[in-house]
Structure formats: structure tokens, C-alpha cells
Design an enzyme around this catalytic site. Structure first.
Site, PDB file in Angstrom:
ATOM      1  N   HIS B 140       1.042  -1.382  -0.021  1.00 13.31           N
ATOM      2  CA  HIS B 140       0.376  -0.130  -0.280  1.00 13.31           C
ATOM      3  C   HIS B 140       1.043   1.059  -0.019  1.00 13.31           C
ATOM      4  O   HIS B 140       2.243   1.707   1.287  1.00 13.31           O
ATOM      5  CB  HIS B 140      -0.911   0.253   1.228  1.00 13.31           C
ATOM      6  CG  HIS B 140      -1.556   1.489   0.910  1.00 13.31           C
ATOM      7  ND1 HIS B 140      -2.382   1.122   0.350  1.00 13.31           N
ATOM      8  CD2 HIS B 140      -1.909   1.847   2.553  1.00 13.31           C
ATOM      9  CE1 HIS B 140      -3.117   2.807   1.179  1.00 13.31           C
ATOM     10  NE2 HIS B 140      -2.863   2.937   1.623  1.00 13.31           N
ATOM     11  N   LYS B 161      -0.812  11.159   0.301  1.00 14.03           N
ATOM     12  CA  LYS B 161       0.303  10.247  -0.261  1.00 14.03           C
ATOM     13  C   LYS B 161      -0.047  10.460  -2.042  1.00 14.03           C
ATOM     14  O   LYS B 161       0.565  10.561  -2.698  1.00 14.03           O
ATOM     15  CB  LYS B 161       0.370   8.543  -0.404  1.00 14.03           C
ATOM     16  CG  LYS B 161       0.535   8.394   0.995  1.00 14.03           C
ATOM     17  CD  LYS B 161       0.910   6.727   1.248  1.00 14.03           C
ATOM     18  CE  LYS B 161      -0.033   5.934   0.832  1.00 14.03           C
ATOM     19  NZ  LYS B 161      -1.475   6.281   1.971  1.00 14.03           N
ATOM     20  N   ASP B 179      -1.972   3.849  -4.814  1.00 12.44           N
ATOM     21  CA  ASP B 179      -2.528   2.930  -4.104  1.00 12.44           C
ATOM     22  C   ASP B 179      -1.816   1.807  -3.629  1.00 12.44           C
ATOM     23  O   ASP B 179      -1.707   1.026  -2.803  1.00 12.44           O
ATOM     24  CB  ASP B 179      -3.698   2.957  -4.753  1.00 12.44           C
ATOM     25  CG  ASP B 179      -5.063   3.338  -2.993  1.00 12.44           C
ATOM     26  OD1 ASP B 179      -4.226   3.553  -2.132  1.00 12.44           O
ATOM     27  OD2 ASP B 179      -5.915   2.415  -3.411  1.00 12.44           O
ATOM     28  N   GLU B 204      -6.287   8.659  -7.166  1.00 12.29           N
ATOM     29  CA  GLU B 204      -6.783   8.926  -6.752  1.00 12.29           C
ATOM     30  C   GLU B 204      -7.123   9.874  -5.656  1.00 12.29           C
ATOM     31  O   GLU B 204      -5.921   9.881  -4.736  1.00 12.29           O
ATOM     32  CB  GLU B 204      -7.636   6.976  -6.471  1.00 12.29           C
ATOM     33  CG  GLU B 204      -9.564   8.172  -5.542  1.00 12.29           C
ATOM     34  CD  GLU B 204      -8.834   7.572  -4.289  1.00 12.29           C
ATOM     35  OE1 GLU B 204     -10.638   8.565  -4.423  1.00 12.29           O
ATOM     36  OE2 GLU B 204      -8.462   7.655  -3.592  1.00 12.29           O
ATOM     37  N   ARG B 245      17.054  13.843  13.032  1.00  7.91           N
ATOM     38  CA  ARG B 245      17.250  15.942  13.056  1.00  7.91           C
ATOM     39  C   ARG B 245      18.199  15.986  12.063  1.00  7.91           C
ATOM     40  O   ARG B 245      18.874  16.524  11.641  1.00  7.91           O
ATOM     41  CB  ARG B 245      17.846  16.443  13.853  1.00  7.91           C
ATOM     42  CG  ARG B 245      16.627  16.416  15.451  1.00  7.91           C
ATOM     43  CD  ARG B 245      15.444  17.285  14.156  1.00  7.91           C
ATOM     44  NE  ARG B 245      15.804  18.936  14.468  1.00  7.91           N
ATOM     45  CZ  ARG B 245      15.656  19.525  15.727  1.00  7.91           C
ATOM     46  NH1 ARG B 245      14.704  18.741  16.238  1.00  7.91           N
ATOM     47  NH2 ARG B 245      15.519  20.434  15.684  1.00  7.91           N
TER      48      ARG B 245
END
Lengths: 87, 317
Positions: B140, B161, B179, B204, B245
Site C-alpha cells: 500500500h 500520499k 495506492d 485517486e 534531525r
């Protein structure tokens, strides 16, 4: 405002790793913390600022904390300093 | 599920001419990518005959076979036609002995022929079969190509995303899959991702629906597949969590047998994700080209600290 002085004893000084941990500790509190060394002071919540000082072994630094949770913040910073073997 | 390639597709995809068996190309399937060149079998040695592999006949095999008697030829070619043998393949447009055709026709074995020299044909087919038969996994996420670096964006549903991918496409980068990304291992170090064919070029976007990126942005905005160089995991900004960081954390996600470098980027309103990801891709490329800003900085810091330490000692003396 709370203030504490330290004499850095660790061989590597405040290098990248201990600097990261100090910044992470200071960032947990709302109080404003400052690290001073040789007349220059930087925000203890800024990693690049802390590292820019290049604090080496044998340096004298001071940490000032100002704000509602200043006492707790200073204790936590103190603990990180000791845990990381900086002092 | 076991992956296979039907002889029909195999012939079509590799420009092979069907010599025998046009009508039963669908019945035979290839399950392994290994190729056998049946040299010893021609001499009659069948103890270790790799019957499940493609049988490839080149100049050596054909010329050796031509020295045998017709009976011997028919015998060995018939023996090669086992139930699980997928196909006989002939290279360099060579003319096979008629007993090979006879045995093949009798046992419903397809015979294909190619113009390519044997070694070339063998490597083309190995690549093709490795690609087709590789075990696949679905992940995914969204796969984009940024400055030639394949970046897999992962993170919970609704984190943004697809919207980030849209912005990246707008900025001139390429979409591979949205997706669902199908991945397979190409070699020891490489994971390749592609879109399932039904989702190809589609994004989408909540509130708009399905967007065809190739249609709207042109062919330059899409790519069929790409090796995945870096995984960027998006997660909601947690004020209590500590993020990398300095860029010195070595995080990986294992896909099949490959450790793919991974970084986590916190998402917060007002952070421009596409630019951050673009910079992450450039920084990753720079690192691979030998310029690691973190390392350079750390070395300079070491020098500065050392300098200050010397000064401190000077003060004491």
C-alpha cells in the site's frame, strides 16, 4: 530564570549525538532554554545552533532556562548531561 | 499461486515464430526461468533430464543431432517430449531435423523458432522469464520517480500520499503507481515496483475522483516501472516523538531479501511535503554519489571541537 554551569569533561565534547539528545530533552518543555559558551549563546532547542558552538573537552558552558516549567526542564537537561557523560 | 507464462504469450512477447503447435499453444505453460540445452540427452543420457525447462536447440545441438541415425533421432526427441516440458525452441533460424518435428507433432509439443543467436536468445528469454515469473507482493503506497530515483511513499490512508504524488507530477516528476504497488525482486540488491495494469497511470484524489495522469500531464509524467531506491514513510506529526534531525539514522524496510533504505517524514499542516520529498530524493542521490552532507558536517564539527579543546588546554597551561 534558572541557570546552571557545567565543565565539559567528555572526550568528544558536545558532538552530534549528545547535541541531538540535549535538544530533544529541551524541546520537551515549554520553557526557553539557552546554552552559552565563550560569550555566544544559542537556543538549546536548535540542533544546528548547539553544534555550531563546537563545545570541546574542558569547556565551561552555562545553561539558562526561563519559563513556567524551567525547574523541571533544567533537571531533565542536567540528567541528560550526566547520562551522556558530558560532565 | 504459482506464476506461469503460457507459450502463446511467450511466443508473442519474444517475437518467436510458431513452427509446430499453433493450435495447442494455450495448453502448455512455463513455470521455471531456467533453460536447458539438451546436449547430453541427444547422446541418450536422460538420468537428469530437466524436463520442466524450455529446451533450447542451437547450432551445436542441431548439428550433433544430424549425425545420428533417423531412428536414434526420433527416439531421443520423443523422449524429450514429456508432459511437463513446455516447448522446444530453435535459435538462428536453423532447420530442425524432421524427426524433431515428427516427435513434436505426435506429442503435442510446440516448436518455436527465433532469428537470434543462441546465447543472445538464451539471455533475452532468461530476463523475460525472471521478470514474468518473479514472486510478487502488493504494498500500500505510491511509487514515484523523482530525478530518476524511485521513491515509495507509504503511510496511513488519508495522510496525503496521492496528493503529494499529484504535486510531484505537477513539478515534473513521474508517477508509476498509486495506492497499490506491485513489487518483485529483480536481483540480489534490487526491488522493482510497478502498477497493476488496471491502475496504470491513475491517481485517486479525494474530492475529484480518478485522475488519468498520462491523459492530463502527458507521457512524460508516467513511467511503467522503477527500482525502489528509498522508502519515505509519512506519519502524523507527533510532538512527543523524536525525528531524525541529522540524517544519520540508518533505517530499513525489508522487501523480499532486500533491505531498502527508509526514512520517516512527519506530516504537519503547512509543511510542503512534495518539496521535502524532492529534497530527500536529491540528498539520497548525493549520498550515493559520495557526498554525504551529514558526514561532512560531522567531520567539520569534530575539527572545531578538537580546536576548542586545544584552546582550553592552552588556557590551563
Amino acid at each position: 530564570m534558572e541557570k546552571r554551569d557545567y565543565h565539559i569533561t567528555s572526550e568528544t565534547g558536545i558532538h552530534a549525538r549528545p547535541a541531538t539528545l540535549l535538544v530533544q530533552t529541551a524541546s520537551k518543555f515549554d520553557a526557553k532554554s539557552t546554552l552559552a559558551y565563550q560569550g555566544k549563546s544559542v537556543d538549546l532547542k536548535s540542533i544546528m545552533g548547539v553544534m555550531s558552538l563546537g563545545v570541546g573537552q574542558g569547556s565551561d558552558v552555562s545553561v539558562s532556562v526561563d519559563g513556567d516549567d524551567a525547574a523541571a526542564a533544567l533537571d531533565a537537561i542536567d540528567e541528560t548531561m550526566k547520562k551522556e557523560g558530558l560532565v | 499461486m504459482l506464476n506461469y507464462v503460457s507459450i502463446k504469450n511467450f511466443a508473442k512477447d519474444n517475437d518467436l515464430t510458431v513452427l509446430v503447435g499453433e493450435e495447442y499453444l494455450d495448453n502448455k505453460r512455463i513455470y521455471v526461468s531456467d533453460i536447458s540445452r539438451p546436449g547430453l540427452e541427444l547422446t541418450g543420457y536422460f538420468d537428469y533430464y530437466p524436463h520442466e525447462r524450455i529446451q533450447l536447440f542451437g547450432m551445436t545441438e542441431i548439428s550433433f543431432a544430424n549425425q545420428l541415425t533417423p531412428d536414434e533421432r526420433l527416439n531421443v526427441f520423443t523422449k524429450m517430449c514429456t508432459e511437463s516440458t513446455p516447448v522446444f525452441l530453435i535459435s538462428r533460424d536453423l532447420t530442425p531435423p524432421k524427426e524433431l518435428i515428427e516427435a513434436a507433432e505426435k506429442n503435442k509439443m510446440p516448436v518455436l523458432i527465433s532469428k537470434l543467436p543462441t546465447t543472445r536468445l538464451s539471455s533475452v528469454i532468461t530476463d523475460y522469464l525472471d521478470y514474468k515469473l518473479a514472486e510478487r507482493q502488493s504494498i500500500h503506497g505510491v511509487l514515484v520517480d523523482i530525478y530518476g530515483t524511485g521513491i515509495l511513499l507509504t503511510g496511513n490512508s488519508g495522510i496525503g500520499k496521492s496528493e503529494t504524488a499529484l504535486e510531484l507530477v505537477q513539478r515534473g516528476h513521474r508517477l508509476i503507481a498509486d495506492d497499490r504497488v506491485d513489487v518483485f525482486q529483480q536481483d540480489e540488491k534490487t526491488i522493482v515496483g510497478e502498477a497493476p495494469s488496471i491502475l496504470k497511470h491513475l491517481l485517486e484524489i479525494r474530492g475529484i475522483g480518478i485522475v488519468d495522469v498520462m491523459n492530463l500531464f502527458g507521457v512524460g509524467a508516467v513511467r511503467q516501472s522503477t527500482p525502489i531506491s528509498l522508502i519515505v514513510n509519512l506519519e502524523n506529526w507527533d510532538p512527543k516523538a523524536s525525528y531524525d534531525r541529522l540524517g544519520s539514522a540508518d533505517d530499513y524496510q525489508t522487501i523480499f531479501d532486500v533491505d531498502v533504505p527508509k526514512m520517516t517524514i512527519p506530516v504537519k499542516v503547512g509543511r510542503n511535503l512534495s518539496i521535502i520529498i524532492e529534497v530527500a530524493a536529491m540528498n539520497f542521490r548525493a549520498k550515493n554519489l559520495g557526498f554525504d552532507a551529514t558526514k561532512v558536517f560531522e567531520n567539520q564539527l569534530t575539527e572545531l571541537i578538537e580546536q576548542n579543546k586545544q584552546d582550553n588546554q592552552g588556557d590551563v597551561n
